[in-house]
Design a protein around this motif. Sequence first.
Motif, short mmCIF file in Angstrom:
data_model
loop_
_atom_site.label_atom_id
_atom_site.label_comp_id
_atom_site.label_asym_id
_atom_site.label_seq_id
_atom_site.Cartn_x
_atom_site.Cartn_y
_atom_site.Cartn_z
N ASN A 78 8.82 -0.24 -28.16
CA ASN A 78 8.56 0.52 -29.27
C ASN A 78 6.96 0.93 -29.40
O ASN A 78 6.46 1.91 -29.66
N ARG A 94 12.70 8.14 -34.62
CA ARG A 94 13.71 7.39 -33.95
C ARG A 94 15.24 7.91 -34.41
O ARG A 94 15.31 8.35 -35.38
N LEU A 105 15.41 2.73 -26.65
CA LEU A 105 14.97 3.05 -27.74
C LEU A 105 15.27 4.71 -27.84
O LEU A 105 14.96 5.25 -26.92
#
Length: 154
Positions: A78, A94, A105
Amino acid sequence: MTGQRPLALRHVLERPLVLALVAVAAVGATVLVTLSADAAIVRAREEVRRHAAMLDVARARSSEGVTAGAPIDVADTNASVERVLRARGIAFRRIASDGQPDDALGIVIDAVPFDALVGVLDVLAREGRVRPIEANVTARVEPGTVRAELRLTR
C-alpha cells in the motif's frame, strides 16, 4: 481467302502462342507467390525474435527479488503504491477486495494518460516490486486517457 489461313493451319500456329502465354502467366504467378511467401517468412522470423526478446525480459523481471516463502507485507505494498501515485499526481481510490487474495491491493484510477499508467506500473515493478495481477484498462473520450482498475501485489 487470300488474307485468311485455313482453319486447321491457324489452330496449329496459335497453339504455341497460347501455350507460351500460359507458361509466362504460370511463371509470373509462381514468382509472385514465392516473393510473398519469402516476405511472410522474414516477418515471421522477426516476430519470433521480438517475442523471444520480450520473453527474456519477462523471465528476468520475474526472477528479480523472488524469495520462496517470504511473507508479503500488505502495508508495504500500500505504501509503495501510494508513494508512487501521489508523487506523479495521479488520483486513485481503493476498491473492496472481493475475492482477491489477502495480499492484493485493488485500486481504481478514473482518468490517467496511458503513458503515465505504463510509467507508474514500470516504477512500481522496479522500485517497489509491486506488479499487477489483474488490470482492466478502458479508453476514455479524451485522447490518450484511460480508466484503470488494477489489482496489485508483490
